[in-house]
Write an enzyme that holds these catalytic residues in place. Structure first.
Site, mmCIF file in Angstrom:
data_model
loop_
_atom_site.group_PDB
_atom_site.id
_atom_site.type_symbol
_atom_site.label_atom_id
_atom_site.label_comp_id
_atom_site.label_asym_id
_atom_site.label_seq_id
_atom_site.Cartn_x
_atom_site.Cartn_y
_atom_site.Cartn_z
ATOM 1 C CB CYS A 181 -2.847 8.827 -8.435
ATOM 2 S SG CYS A 181 -2.968 7.151 -7.926
ATOM 3 C CB ALA A 223 -9.532 4.742 4.073
HETATM 4 C C1 LIG Z 1 -5.723 4.585 -4.347
HETATM 5 S S1 LIG Z 1 -5.791 3.689 -2.807
HETATM 6 C C2 LIG Z 1 -6.278 4.838 -1.607
HETATM 7 C C3 LIG Z 1 -5.338 5.584 -1.148
HETATM 8 C C4 LIG Z 1 -5.660 6.268 0.032
HETATM 9 N N1 LIG Z 1 -7.154 7.114 0.054
HETATM 10 C C5 LIG Z 1 -4.769 6.992 1.004
HETATM 11 O O1 LIG Z 1 -4.728 8.275 0.653
HETATM 12 O O2 LIG Z 1 -3.897 6.709 1.373
HETATM 13 C C6 LIG Z 1 -7.268 2.701 -3.114
HETATM 14 C C7 LIG Z 1 -7.561 1.784 -2.115
HETATM 15 O O3 LIG Z 1 -8.883 1.174 -2.638
HETATM 16 C C8 LIG Z 1 -8.961 -0.209 -2.258
HETATM 17 N N2 LIG Z 1 -10.149 -0.954 -2.832
HETATM 18 C C9 LIG Z 1 -10.031 -1.228 -4.034
HETATM 19 N N3 LIG Z 1 -11.103 -1.649 -4.252
HETATM 20 C C10 LIG Z 1 -12.124 -1.255 -3.496
HETATM 21 C C11 LIG Z 1 -13.570 -1.619 -3.228
HETATM 22 N N4 LIG Z 1 -14.034 -2.186 -3.981
HETATM 23 N N5 LIG Z 1 -13.841 -1.113 -1.931
HETATM 24 C C12 LIG Z 1 -13.181 -0.605 -1.045
HETATM 25 N N6 LIG Z 1 -11.853 -0.412 -1.192
HETATM 26 C C13 LIG Z 1 -11.301 -0.647 -2.346
HETATM 27 C C14 LIG Z 1 -7.546 -0.631 -2.361
HETATM 28 O O4 LIG Z 1 -7.427 -1.739 -1.223
HETATM 29 C C15 LIG Z 1 -6.678 0.380 -1.903
HETATM 30 O O5 LIG Z 1 -6.371 0.565 -0.655
#
Ligand SMILES: C[S@@+](CC[C@H](N)C(=O)[O-])C[C@H]1O[C@@H](n2cnc3c(N)ncnc32)[C@H](O)[C@@H]1O
Length: 885
Positions: free
Chosen positions: A336, A181
């Site tokens: 993205c 998130a």
């Molecule tokens: C693309 S960003 C999300 C953007 C967010 N949904 C928004 O709209 O603001 C991906 C997020 O996934 C988190 N992330 C990476 N690996 C993860 C995992 N295994 N489980 C949960 N979160 C994860 C990262 O820290 C990052 O904040």
């Protein structure tokens, strides 16, 4: 942050590497000039040019658009009636003033609504930073945006990022999980959707008679959003990002989404059951190659291997989401990135693992958001390896005779299977139902979205073939083969069997994601400071914790066994850090949640956040693991609640069992928070199970130092006011109609109660009523007036009646935003008493002249929050802090 700074610095220097001119609407006034960042990456360009994803005739436009800076886009908070009046101000006051302008002889366009976003609630603006800073009407508009963003009526958000929540069809009773998130722009939309229509429903509920209100829950939503992020600091950015929405229907967690724990709630027969979600958002970590228009790191760091690294994690997150979804529920998968390895290949693989189309299908959303220009998901694609060699199938990879290390991360799952390509085969996965958004279609970033529906319970999850294990197996097989060839003996069959055994073993124990002890090859994870690639890296390189060690076992459970509800047992106890303290920490690391400092309408507060390194205020930790304060619910008949309900004549229909505090003893010593019933069940039924809850609840009441014993010390917090106000009895309500009263109260701190007839009597309209009130907190309700001097909208604000004055308990930035919006008044708030300057060290009122009560937490909200946890901190911080007068 760093990227943008360097991008703009480069521009001032005349740039290096960036092309100049070209593109539609280029000119000094618009942002449509190429920015002088090194927007070159030969592999990235080759990949998309040769991929066949972009039709040849569109290539030039696609590539030119990718090199242009993204327009600024922002969104109004749809669920707030207030925000709609802000939209009206934009349309009726600002847009006319911003239309037909030129800057340095070039036309400048006013903001326009995004055509595909419902109800004109999202806008785009192409005016460049110079124009916004220097052209007076734009400068005024910038002030308006900053003020309304600060108070939560507007959110800056990339256009394409607004799409997934729009396709989720969230209803107020839904249980919603946002698996990845942070920083939370989509979470904010999910929360808004949960609260849609609440204002009207609550009004209706309050107007109803009757002792119980079980059926419509007082108009409040019964659903909940759980916002999760695996990165601890980023999970705290979520708190900051969502705070302005003041939602009691939100829990923030900090878990790895690939094995997000199952949560117990009340079952239908007083028993407990695991929560299944109506809607899930899997906005997974990705290479972010669709964000090149705002992320300089993409140009610098993009490499073909980035997608290979992330594919497996993306599949696991989606599969775990599908497990936790209700039958009939929907999960939105988004990235993205424009790369099929991170998109269609992930969908196909996850559906396959879950048992195929009988269990999960992709929903056709062609008819949704009709104005959104898009392309269908692809059914055929090639894979580009790190040596820039194209493969059409996994068989070609297997035949390749380069070293296994070069090919190790490419797996069979990354390729389309033959049946995806047969468009008339009814059994194939309809990948074309996904949405691809390319930058040149509507001047946005690149994005991918798919809506999946769960059709049946998922009993078994098919195992994965791990790239890493495959690499080992193949390398061993190759070495073995060479050995045999060298010795000129042996048969190839046994070599194949050896490799196969390794692969079979792989099925039993899935590969663990990269950890410090299991690092990724450097080339594959370039570390652009703000790139999504870096974000992934940040998680992977977090200090090893027992949590990371536990991962392998739990992942085995998720991906191999039948659907087992995961209960986390082996993690160390994790206790919440004091929120205010962590927010400060998160502020410093915030990369994406807030306007960048170079953004023309980034507020001062945002800028300082970016300029402040994450040091100094480190939360309490236990062996490197953050310590969180527990969530303790107050008994419905707790004396503090009795006092509050009595003092405010709070309706007996308002729920008493959803109030909580944040300390192990469960004592309401400072703040009392309010949440919803589903959150209460989750926090209480899963207590002691080592789950990492980092936030829940809206601060509803705060204990104020009071001078007299009969004054209720529990004052209503502004953030809790919308939830409570309708249920408060007439005894604590002051009603007003006139604009002059509201303006006076907003403009002046501590206006006198006894100024009747004298100059400066800003509260003449309510003076008599205020005099009748006993000291303490009350609320000001401004009704819908019809006269010329009256207000034409409803406003409710918290007021404090002191012995000699009555003061709105609003922070200054909120006062300023309201003054600007309601009265077009940009002047400073005045403190005619000057008492704040003589503010005592601690927040005791006894030292104040005239017995005034300073609503400290409103003036210094962070300090007071921190003080709640550590009284020593309170004194130190207040001493160090300069009142903002
Ligand atoms: C693309 S960003 C999300 C953007 C967010 N949904 C928004 O709209 O603001 C991906 C997020 O996934 C988190 N992330 C990476 N690996 C993860 C995992 N295994 N489980 C949960 N979160 C994860 C990262 O820290 C990052 O904040």
């Amino acid at each position: 942050m760093g990227r943008n700074k360097s991008a703009w610095r480069n521009e001032k220097k005349g740039g290096r590497g960036g092309k100049k001119g070209g593109g539609q609407g280029s000119g000094k006034g618009d942002r449509y000039a190429y920015v002088s960042i090194p927007s070159e990456n030969a592999k990235y360009e080759r990949y998309y040019k040769e991929s066949g994803l972009i039709p040849e005739e569109e290539w030039d436009e696609f590539w030119a658009t990718l090199k242009r800076t993204l327009p600024t886009t922002f969104r109004f908070t749809g669920s707030k009636g207030h925000a709609l009046s802000v939209l009206k101000t934009l349309q009726e006051v600002y847009v006319p003033h911003l239309s037909g302008l030129t800057w340095e002889d070039q036309p400048v366009s006013p903001p326009t609504p995004l055509p595909w976003f419902p109800d004109n609630l999202a806008w785009t603006m192409t005016a460049g930073k110079t124009v916004i800073r220097r052209c007076p009407p734009f400068k005024r508009f910038q002030n308006f945006l900053v003020a309304e963003t600060t108070v939560g009526n507007i959110s800056r958000q990339e256009a394409v990022s607004m799409i997934p929540p729009l396709l989720m069809d969230i209803e107020p009773h839904h249980a919603v999980l946002d698996m990845c998130a942070a920083p939370g722009s989509k979470t904010a939309q999910l929360i808004e959707a949960i609260h849609a229509g609440e204002e009207t429903r609550t009004e209706e509920a309050i107007a109803q008679d009757g002792p119980t209100d079980k059926i419509n829950n007082g108009g409040r939503p019964t659903g909940l959003v759980i916002a999760n992020d695996a990165d601890y600091k980023r999970s705290h950015m979520l708190i900051h990002q969502t705070k302005r929405l003041n939602s009691p229907n939100l829990i923030v967690t900090n878990h790895d989404a690939t094995w997000f724990p199952s949560l117990l709630i009340s079952g239908p027969n007083e028993d407990k059951e695991y929560l299944k979600y109506d809607r899930i958002l899997a906005d997974v970590p990705c290479t972010g190659d669709g964000t090149a228009r705002k992320n300089y790191g993409v140009w610098r760091d993009w490499s073909p291997g980035g997608a290979f690294n992330l594919h497996l994690t993306q599949v696991r997150i989606l599969v775990r989401g599908l497990q936790m979804l209700k039958v009939g529920g929907r999960i939105i998968y988004s990235t993205c990135s424009m790369n099929p390895v991170e998109n269609e290949a992930v969908l196909a693989s996850a559906i396959d693992r879950c048992g195929g189309l009988d269990k999960v299908n992709i929903v056709n959303v062609d008819h949704r958001l009709p104005e959104l220009k898009r392309r269908p998901g692809v059914t055929n694609w090639k894979v580009f390896d790190r040596d820039c060699v194209w493969f059409n199938s996994f068989e070609e990879v297997e035949k390749d005779n380069r070293s296994m290390e070069r090919l190790s991360r490419i797996t069979r799952e990354m390729f389309p299977t033959e049946d995806y390509k047969e468009l008339d085969d009814p059994t194939r996965i309809p990948l074309e139902r996904a949405i691809r958004v390319y930058p040149h279609l509507q001047d946005t970033g690149g994005f991918f979205i798919a809506v999946l529906e769960k059709k049946m319970e998922i009993k078994t999850i098919k195992p994965e073939i791990s790239g890493r294990k495959k690499m080992v197996a193949m390398a061993k097989a190759e070495a073995f083969k060479r050995e045999k060839e060298d010795a000129a003996v042996g048969d190839t069959e046994s070599v194949e069997i050896a490799a196969k055994d390794e692969l079979d073993e792989d099925i039993e124990i899935p590969e663990a994601p990269a950890t410090p002890s299991n690092p990724e090859p450097e080339e594959l994870i370039p570390g652009a400071p703000e790139s999504p690639i870096k974000r992934k890296l940040e998680i992977d390189s977090a200090p090893p914790t027992p949590l990371a060690i536990k991962k392998t076992k739990l992942e085995t459970e998720v991906t191999v066994e039948s659907e087992v509800d995961i209960e986390v047992k082996a993690e160390p106890e994790v206790i919440a850090e004091p929120e205010a303290e962590i927010e400060t920490e998160a502020d410093a690391i915030s990369a994406e949640a807030h306007p960048m400092p170079s953004e023309p309408w980034a507020s001062k507060k945002d800028e300082s956040r970016y300029n402040t390194p994450a040091e100094g205020k480190v939360g309490r930790r236990n062996g490197g693991i953050p310590i969180e304060e527990p969530f303790k619910f107050l008994a419905a008949d707790h004396p503090a609640l009795n006092h509050i309900f009595e003092f405010y004549s709070l309706s007996s229909r308002f729920p008493r069992n959803c109030f909580l505090v944040r300390n192990a003893e469960g004592i309401p010593s400072r703040a009392i928070y309010f949440t919803c019933d589903l959150a209460r069940q989750i926090l209480t039924y899963n207590e002691g199970k080592n789950l990492k809850f980092v936030h829940c609840g809206v601060k509803a009441f705060f204990k104020q130092d009071v001078q007299e014993l009969d004054v209720c010390p529990w004052r209503i917090q502004n953030e809790g006011l919308p939830i409570i106000e309708g249920w408060i009895g007439e005894d604590r309500i002051v009603r007003a109609k006139k604009r002059i009263t509201v303006r006076g109260l907003l403009k002046e701190l501590f206006p006198k109660v006894n100024a009747e007839g004298h100059e400066g009597d800003v509260i003449a309209e309510i003076e008599q009523r205020v005099r009748e009130l006993s000291m303490g907190c009350c609320i000001l309700k401004v009704g819908l007036g019809e006269g010329e001097e009256e207000f034409d909208q409803k406003i409710v604000l918290p007021l404090w009646r002191s012995r000699f004055s009555c003061n709105l308990m609003l922070p200054k930035d909120e006062r300023r935003a309201m003054l600007m919006r309601l009265f077009n008044d940009e002047e400073e708030v005045v403190d005619s008493t000057n008492k704040n300057r003589a503010r005592p060290r601690a927040n005791t009122n006894s030292e104040l002249p005239d017995g005034e009560v300073l609503p400290d937490s409103e003036v210094f909200p962070d300090i007071e929050d921190a003080a709640e946890v550590d009284p020593e901190l309170e004194v130190q911080d207040i001493e160090g802090e300069k009142p903002d007068l």
